[in-house]
Design an enzyme around this catalytic site. Structure first.
Site, PDB file in Angstrom:
ATOM      1  N   ASP A  93       8.103  21.892 -27.353  1.00 20.68           N
ATOM      2  CA  ASP A  93       6.764  21.348 -27.409  1.00 20.68           C
ATOM      3  C   ASP A  93       6.496  20.969 -28.859  1.00 20.68           C
ATOM      4  O   ASP A  93       7.078  21.525 -29.780  1.00 20.68           O
ATOM      5  CB  ASP A  93       5.739  22.381 -26.901  1.00 20.68           C
ATOM      6  CG  ASP A  93       4.407  21.713 -26.586  1.00 20.68           C
ATOM      7  OD1 ASP A  93       3.491  22.410 -26.119  1.00 20.68           O
ATOM      8  OD2 ASP A  93       4.284  20.491 -26.818  1.00 20.68           O
ATOM      9  N   ASP A 267       6.237  24.627 -17.148  1.00 17.19           N
ATOM     10  CA  ASP A 267       6.561  25.740 -18.056  1.00 17.19           C
ATOM     11  C   ASP A 267       5.333  26.637 -18.163  1.00 17.19           C
ATOM     12  O   ASP A 267       4.186  26.132 -18.050  1.00 17.19           O
ATOM     13  CB  ASP A 267       6.913  25.225 -19.459  1.00 17.19           C
ATOM     14  CG  ASP A 267       5.663  25.091 -20.327  1.00 17.19           C
ATOM     15  OD1 ASP A 267       5.019  24.028 -20.239  1.00 17.19           O
ATOM     16  OD2 ASP A 267       5.299  26.064 -21.031  1.00 17.19           O
ATOM     17  N   CYS A 305      13.141  40.526  -2.531  1.00 11.45           N
ATOM     18  CA  CYS A 305      13.768  39.926  -3.711  1.00 11.45           C
ATOM     19  C   CYS A 305      15.177  40.478  -3.888  1.00 11.45           C
ATOM     20  O   CYS A 305      15.389  41.681  -3.753  1.00 11.45           O
ATOM     21  CB  CYS A 305      12.925  40.232  -4.968  1.00 11.45           C
ATOM     22  SG  CYS A 305      13.588  39.504  -6.470  1.00 11.45           S
ATOM     23  N   CYS A 307      16.967  40.088  -6.736  1.00 11.23           N
ATOM     24  CA  CYS A 307      17.319  39.972  -8.158  1.00 11.23           C
ATOM     25  C   CYS A 307      17.959  41.261  -8.648  1.00 11.23           C
ATOM     26  O   CYS A 307      17.909  42.312  -7.976  1.00 11.23           O
ATOM     27  CB  CYS A 307      16.080  39.626  -8.996  1.00 11.23           C
ATOM     28  SG  CYS A 307      15.086  41.033  -9.515  1.00 11.23           S
ATOM     29  N   CYS A 310      15.616  44.251  -8.602  1.00 10.35           N
ATOM     30  CA  CYS A 310      15.241  44.768  -7.278  1.00 10.35           C
ATOM     31  C   CYS A 310      16.420  45.366  -6.543  1.00 10.35           C
ATOM     32  O   CYS A 310      16.249  46.212  -5.662  1.00 10.35           O
ATOM     33  CB  CYS A 310      14.602  43.650  -6.454  1.00 10.35           C
ATOM     34  SG  CYS A 310      13.026  43.133  -7.162  1.00 10.35           S
ATOM     35  N   HIS A 336      12.748  40.213 -13.368  1.00 11.62           N
ATOM     36  CA  HIS A 336      12.242  39.999 -12.008  1.00 11.62           C
ATOM     37  C   HIS A 336      11.229  38.848 -11.963  1.00 11.62           C
ATOM     38  O   HIS A 336      11.316  37.973 -11.090  1.00 11.62           O
ATOM     39  CB  HIS A 336      11.582  41.264 -11.438  1.00 11.62           C
ATOM     40  CG  HIS A 336      10.791  40.957 -10.206  1.00 11.62           C
ATOM     41  ND1 HIS A 336      11.366  40.791  -8.948  1.00 11.62           N
ATOM     42  CD2 HIS A 336       9.465  40.702 -10.039  1.00 11.62           C
ATOM     43  CE1 HIS A 336      10.444  40.477  -8.060  1.00 11.62           C
ATOM     44  NE2 HIS A 336       9.270  40.399  -8.689  1.00 11.62           N
TER      45      HIS A 336
HETATM   46  N1  LIG Z   1       1.767  19.303 -26.497  1.00 11.88           N
HETATM   47  C1  LIG Z   1       1.004  19.875 -25.530  1.00 11.88           C
HETATM   48  N2  LIG Z   1       1.299  21.113 -25.090  1.00 11.88           N
HETATM   49  C2  LIG Z   1       0.512  21.712 -24.148  1.00 11.88           C
HETATM   50  C3  LIG Z   1       0.768  23.046 -23.757  1.00 11.88           C
HETATM   51  C4  LIG Z   1      -0.083  23.658 -22.835  1.00 11.88           C
HETATM   52  N3  LIG Z   1      -0.118  24.942 -22.360  1.00 11.88           N
HETATM   53  C5  LIG Z   1      -1.198  24.973 -21.545  1.00 11.88           C
HETATM   54  N4  LIG Z   1      -1.632  26.059 -20.906  1.00 11.88           N
HETATM   55  C6  LIG Z   1      -1.056  27.388 -21.105  1.00 11.88           C
HETATM   56  C7  LIG Z   1      -2.108  28.316 -20.538  1.00 11.88           C
HETATM   57  C8  LIG Z   1      -1.690  29.732 -20.538  1.00 11.88           C
HETATM   58  C9  LIG Z   1      -1.696  30.493 -21.719  1.00 11.88           C
HETATM   59  C10 LIG Z   1      -1.349  31.844 -21.666  1.00 11.88           C
HETATM   60  C11 LIG Z   1      -0.998  32.454 -20.459  1.00 11.88           C
HETATM   61  C12 LIG Z   1      -0.616  33.882 -20.451  1.00 11.88           C
HETATM   62  C13 LIG Z   1      -1.468  34.762 -19.537  1.00 11.88           C
HETATM   63  O1  LIG Z   1      -2.807  34.585 -19.803  1.00 11.88           O
HETATM   64  C14 LIG Z   1      -1.006  31.686 -19.279  1.00 11.88           C
HETATM   65  C15 LIG Z   1      -1.349  30.328 -19.322  1.00 11.88           C
HETATM   66  N5  LIG Z   1      -1.839  23.789 -21.476  1.00 11.88           N
HETATM   67  C16 LIG Z   1      -1.163  22.932 -22.281  1.00 11.88           C
HETATM   68  C17 LIG Z   1      -1.422  21.621 -22.641  1.00 11.88           C
HETATM   69  C18 LIG Z   1      -0.592  21.006 -23.599  1.00 11.88           C
HETATM   70  C19 LIG Z   1      -0.858  19.657 -24.073  1.00 11.88           C
HETATM   71  O2  LIG Z   1      -1.808  18.983 -23.630  1.00 11.88           O
HETATM   72  N6  LIG Z   1      -0.058  19.149 -25.037  1.00 11.88           N
HETATM   73 ZN   LIG Z   2      13.272  41.070  -8.087  1.00 11.14          ZN
END
Ligand SMILES: Nc1nc2cc3nc(NCCc4ccc(CCO)cc4)[nH]c3cc2c(=O)[nH]1
Ligand SMILES: [Zn+2]
Length: 373
Positions: A93, A267, A305, A307, A310, A336
């Protein structure tokens, strides 16, 4: 070798598609989940374990690796693959999101973004050219353009200005890209929840002919139905002969609903992040292994599962390790959770092959405990 996409088939029951992405470090079928390895490691996992569980492409972060250890060291090592001993594909990224989510932001200007290092507090500056220079030094198979990921919600006027700047930044990324622009640089479509701005962003970026495109600006706190609505009017604006990557999305329901709406790559830090506090994804929903009710529960985390975790360890044992803050416990939970999502994507691809992804969604949501649409 360029990044190419092969559309194998479209699910007759939904808008999902089965495809294959070819990269210099191998090919992978889509829809596919990418484990996140921010600092050149998928936390607690070895490359051998990642390969064993079926991971084929992982994500690392330009912003973090620039600060620590520095892209020059990784370049001297021969690039990220050599540095971390990972022979599969790597996507980096660009730093756009990390800057906005990690640093006390100073200022966004046409030239780039001024901010403070979230570790040392020193003043830093990132621009499209700088982000491309760092990524070219890291040497991933796929790089992301430097963009602005606006907060949610954002005013239409702010979002329009931001989309137009992100399109100008995308152009500058192509200019600064040291490898032919059809090699490994994905454009990122922005526009928030506004259909007119998503259309404008998609038109700007698809006219620049990137080998693949991401949908940015989502998974930033918006409700799930807003994400699904944005996907419904955005994926049709994207070339159907190129990969579509939804950034930052990784809960089981969102992976299925994103695949149904034509997304190919995902991702998220979710599976690895929650694993490190002892929360497991299972076919019957989330399981918090610290809970006292598992103290004498000698069943596997998930009886459905197969894995490594598990097949060999019990809830009682993993609860004990996690409560004792034993590192091995977090290795078992991480393995897991990643396997669970990689296996979920295998089942999604199977359902697309058999034109039954809609039925699979209903069965999975029922068993996992997600509410029906
Ligand atoms: N360059 C670029 N990179 C991104 C990465 C991102 N990642 C997200 N969301 C991640 C949200 C997210 C963050 C932490 C956790 C852990 C548990 O809380 C889970 C989800 N939105 C995103 C949008 C963009 C984007 O527009 N441009
Ligand atoms: Zn598992």
């Amino acid at each position: 070798m360029a990044i190419t996409y092969e559309l194998i088939k479209t699910c007759k029951q939904t808008g999902a598609r089965l495809g294959k992405v070819h990269t210099p470090h191998g090919s992978f079928e889509t829809p596919m989940f990418m484990p996140v390895g921010t600092l050149a490691t998928v936390k607690t996992m070895s490359p051998e374990e990642l390969e064993q569980m079926g991971a084929q492409i992982i994500l690392s972060n330009t912003y973090h690796l620039w600060l620590r250890p520095g892209e020059d060291i990784i370049q001297e090592a021969g690039g990220l693959h050599n540095f971390m001993n990972w022979n599969g594909s790597i996507l980096t990224d660009s730093g756009g999101f990390q800057v906005f989510s990690l640093s006390d932001l100073r200022k966004i200007e046409e030239e780039g973004v001024h901010f403070r290092n979230h570790i040392s507090g020193e003043k830093l500056f990132l621009s499209p050219e700088k982000a491309m220079h760092i990524q070219n030094a890291l040497g991933p198979d796929i790089m992301m353009a430097f963009d602005e990921c606006p907060p949610y919600p954002a005013e239409h006027k702010y979002m329009k200005d931001s989309v137009e700047r992100t399109s100008r930044w995308a152009e500058r990324c192509l200019e600064a890209h040291q490898r032919p622009h059809d090699q490994g640089l994905f454009g990122i479509i922005q526009g928030g929840e506004y259909e007119d701005l998503r259309r404008q962003s998609a038109q700007d970026l698809t006219s620049m002919d990137f080998p693949g495109y991401a949908i940015g600006g989502l998974s930033v706190g918006e409700p799930k139905d807003v994400m699904n609505r944005v996907l419904e009017f955005t994926t049709p604006l994207m070339p159907d002969q190129k990969p579509r990557y939804l950034m930052g999305v990784g809960s089981p329901d969102s992976l299925i609903d994103g695949s149904i709406r034509g997304v190919d790559m995902f991702d998220c830090v979710l599976p690895t992040r929650i694993a490190r506090n002892g929360t497991l994804m299972t076919s019957e929903g989330r399981l918090v292994v610290r809970n006292a009710k598992f103290a004498r529960d000698f069943r596997p985390i998930d009886e459905n599962c197969d894995c490594h975790t598990c097949r060999n360890y019990s809830r009682a044992y993993i609860r004990h390790l996690v409560k004792a803050n034993e590192t091995f416990g977090f290795r078992l939970t991480t393995y897991h959770n990643l396997y669970f999502l990689l296996n979920l994507m295998r089942q999604v691809r199977e359902a697309i092959r058999e034109d039954r992804l809609g039925d699979f969604r209903d069965e999975f949501f029922e068993q996992y405990g997600f509410n029906k649409p």
